[in-house]
Design a protein around this motif. Structure first.
Motif, PDB file in Angstrom:
ATOM      1  N   GLN A 477       0.846  -1.193   0.000  1.00 26.75           N
ATOM      2  CA  GLN A 477       0.000   0.000   0.000  1.00 26.75           C
ATOM      3  C   GLN A 477       0.883   1.246   0.000  1.00 26.75           C
ATOM      4  OE1 GLN A 477      -3.209  -0.183   2.939  1.00 26.75           O
ATOM      5  NE2 GLN A 477      -2.994  -2.409   3.014  1.00 26.75           N
ATOM      6  N   LYS A 479       2.128   4.893  -0.882  1.00 31.51           N
ATOM      7  CA  LYS A 479       1.447   6.178  -1.065  1.00 31.51           C
ATOM      8  C   LYS A 479       2.459   7.319  -1.043  1.00 31.51           C
ATOM      9  CE  LYS A 479      -3.039   4.909   0.933  1.00 31.51           C
ATOM     10  NZ  LYS A 479      -2.790   3.454   0.862  1.00 31.51           N
ATOM     11  N   ASP A 494      -2.291   7.489  -4.100  1.00 30.93           N
ATOM     12  CA  ASP A 494      -2.020   6.055  -4.126  1.00 30.93           C
ATOM     13  C   ASP A 494      -1.056   5.755  -5.274  1.00 30.93           C
ATOM     14  OD1 ASP A 494      -2.043   3.284  -4.233  1.00 30.93           O
ATOM     15  OD2 ASP A 494      -4.169   3.137  -3.755  1.00 30.93           O
TER      16      ASP A 494
END
Length: 640
Positions: A477, A479, A494
């Motif tokens: 994940q 970012k 993102d």
């Protein structure tokens, strides 16, 4: 770019090569190197790699306890010194010096920017810290030291059938005794690229791959797509070439003894790459500085810490079979011929867990009957340990003879060797017992033995064990966090994931070339002479987790036919002599004809890796020069 024309670089984006300068290759590089790269000549981006397999895990507990800022102090020092220049020249900075706390370092930057009134935008890239996911995957509760893990982590080299896992690699399965301290995935350039596209001037990252800052800069400069694999692969190799401080400008170069005056290797500048839109690059340095950028320095760095002829990265897979290195001018070397393909579905994760305790005893043994003295002390110490039922309580217990006493030595030092007793155990008690045995026998020594009065290195100290694992990229994940003027996160982007992956998994990617000469074939190169291999070959080596890579090359093209035939897997085993362990090690071999090089990976040589290896050469940097010091029968026509 000057302060009078601050937007010149931005206006030229994509119309000329991107000029990217490196300012750091380790946590120890001084902050002034960042300012130095900005002020000695024109650059578009400055990138820096501050992280290794050790420093993040070593600071993890202190950071969690509020006793460490989490980021690398030298990175902050460089940013402080350079902030005015960043603002006036509009140079973009991309570093992984945020380490455990990239947001914290980004906010420190924003505080300074606000205080000085600069117009500079800061971003942080996060998503590399996956310790909670790893604990969950293993069936462990967050911060739990009870129970046991329900499954194993996937070892980086687990799908290589010839690779044997290091002993006690999976000790973390007992979290009460060996709790996991940190787990950081190697991110690519995706978050960096998103931050730059949103206008960030400074991008602070945690654990991104060493070359990722350069890749992100080049991608931003040219606007490359995710699938521009050849270009991405070229920038990956350019990043690999300049990311390691001064290793491409003269440091750590074999043959340094032939450089005159030797002062050329003092106060070395760091590398710079000019990356073109096709991914090819020119490696250089600022003018009027010491050091040198030559085919030799570039080839040496290219062959450093690679897996073989395939270089894996979470953005791209780079194929090095056709890579070409050519000197095109003073301190200008072109690098081309790198091909790219979709990245592997997995990325590397650096996991660290508490390995236990370790120590070393050092005893000076010299003069007469040195070999017998070493044998005596090993037997005497083992006898004492057996007497106290301690032998089985060690994970590692090695008696290493360091050095060779010169015959008829003119000085006492020349006739002295070290006995190094290296030990590791899950608890400090066995190591304390080892020291007690040593002290108990202190006055029962053989003739001429003597030691240091400093026993601090013999006391048990905790150490972290390094575990290189693999993790599915699709689970990350990543970012980019864009900070506002107040230091708070104003925008979260993102980074997404690669649109497609290669069919090969990361750990299966290295292609092993067949031996150059079929069995039974005889090549006649004329009379030979036994000389050190280093008389005709240069090289470099380094650590790759549990493994050591070794790249060797010759300068004379006519010598390469002999060299590639000579440098077989069996020859490397022979050159390793008594250090080769058939039951523990294995070797992969590839050839780079365009570089006149042969490359090897020796699997298992560093045990569980840098932080817990018993090897005196824990980073593998001395391995190449030792191999070069070994004697081979070299055709006389290649000797000058």
């Amino acid at each position: 770019m000057t302060s009078n024309d601050a937007n010149q670089g931005e206006n030229q984006r994509g119309t000329r090569p991107a000029v990217i300068a490196n300012c750091s290759g380790s946590m120890g590089d001084s902050g002034y190197q960042m300012l130095r790269q900005m002020t000695l000549g024109d650059v578009d981006y400055v990138t820096g790699d501050y992280l290794a397999e050790l420093n993040m895990s070593q600071n993890a507990e202190a950071f969690a306890a509020g006793k460490h800022p989490g980021y690398e102090p030298t990175a902050w020092d460089g940013l402080q010194q350079s902030m005015e220049t960043i603002a006036s020249k509009h140079i973009k900075v991309i570093i992984n010096g945020g380490a455990l706390n990239p947001v914290g370092l980004a906010q420190k930057c924003q505080d300074l920017i606000r205080e000085k009134g600069y117009s500079v935008k800061v971003a942080a890239v996060v998503g590399d810290d996956i310790i909670d996911q790893v604990r969950q995957d293993l069936g462990l509760e967050h911060n739990s030291d009870e129970g046991a893990a329900t499954q194993k982590l996937r070892y980086l080299d687990s799908r290589k059938s010839h690779v044997r896992e290091p002993k006690r690699l999976h000790a973390y399965l007992n979290p009460k005794l060996h709790p996991i301290v940190s787990a950081h995935a190697y991110l690519g350039s995706r978050g960096i690229y998103e931050a730059l596209c949103k206008g960030a001037d400074i991008v602070v990252c945690g654990r991104v791959a060493d070359a990722a800052p350069v890749m992100g800069a080049a991608r931003h400069w040219f606007g490359w797509a995710d699938t521009d694999y050849h270009q991405l692969a070229g920038s990956l190799i350019a990043g690999h070439l300049i990311e390691c401080s001064a290793y491409v400008t003269g440091a750590n170069v074999a043959g340094f003894e032939k450089i005159h005056p030797i002062e050329q290797l003092f106060d070395l500048p760091f590398g710079i790459c000019h990356i073109d839109n096709d991914g090819s690059s020119v490696i250089t340095k600022h003018e009027n500085t010491t050091g040198m950028v030559t085919e030799t320095t570039v080839k040496s760095q290219l062959l450093y810490e690679i897996q073989g002829n395939t270089y894996l990265n979470s953005d791209v897979k780079a194929y090095l079979d056709g890579v070409t290195v050519k000197e095109i001018g003073p301190n200008r070397v072109s690098v081309s011929g790198v091909r790219g393909g979709p990245p592997p579905a997995t990325t590397k994760v650096a996991v660290a867990y508490k390995g236990g305790y370790q120590a070393q005893l050092l005893l000076n043994l010299g003069g007469y009957a040195v070999e017998e003295k070493h044998a005596f002390y090993e037997k005497q110490i083992r006898h004492g340990l057996e007497k106290h039922h301690l032998v089985e309580k060690f994970d590692t217990l090695e008696f290493q003879c360091i050095g060779t006493a010169a015959p008829n030595a003119n000085t006492m030092l020349a006739g002295t060797t070290y006995l190094r007793v290296f030990s590791q155990a899950p608890t400090p008690e066995p190591i304390g017992g080892l020291l007690r045995v040593f002290v108990d026998n202190g006055m029962q020594h053989v003739s001429g033995a003597h030691g240091s009065t400093d026993f601090r290195c013999a006391m048990p100290i905790p150490y972290l064990s390094y575990f290189p694992a693999i993790y599915q990229q699709s689970l990350l994940q990543e970012k980019a966090l864009i900070l506002g003027p107040d230091g708070e996160v104003a925008l979260t982007v993102d980074a997404g994931h690669p649109p497609t992956y290669s069919s090969e998994s990361e750990e299966e990617a290295t292609v092993v070339a067949a031996e150059s000469v079929e069995k039974g074939t005889t090549l006649d190169f004329g009379p030979t002479r036994a000389v050190p291999l280093g008389d005709v070959a240069l090289g470099r080596s380094g650590d790759k987790g549990s493994n050591v890579n070794l790249g060797l090359f010759v300068l004379n093209p006519e010598c390469y036919s002999w060299f590639r035939a000579e440098m077989t897997v069996d020859r490397i085993k022979q050159l390793m002599g008594d250090d080769w362990r058939e039951d523990s090690y294995s070797i992969e071999r590839v050839e780079f004809p365009n570089l006149l090089a042969v490359h090897f990976v020796i699997y298992g040589l560093l045990g569980r890796g840098v932080s817990s290896t018993s090897s005196l050469d824990s980073l593998g940097k001395g391995f190449a020069d030792w191999i070069r010091s070994r004697w081979c029968n070299v055709p006389e026509k290649f000797l000058i």
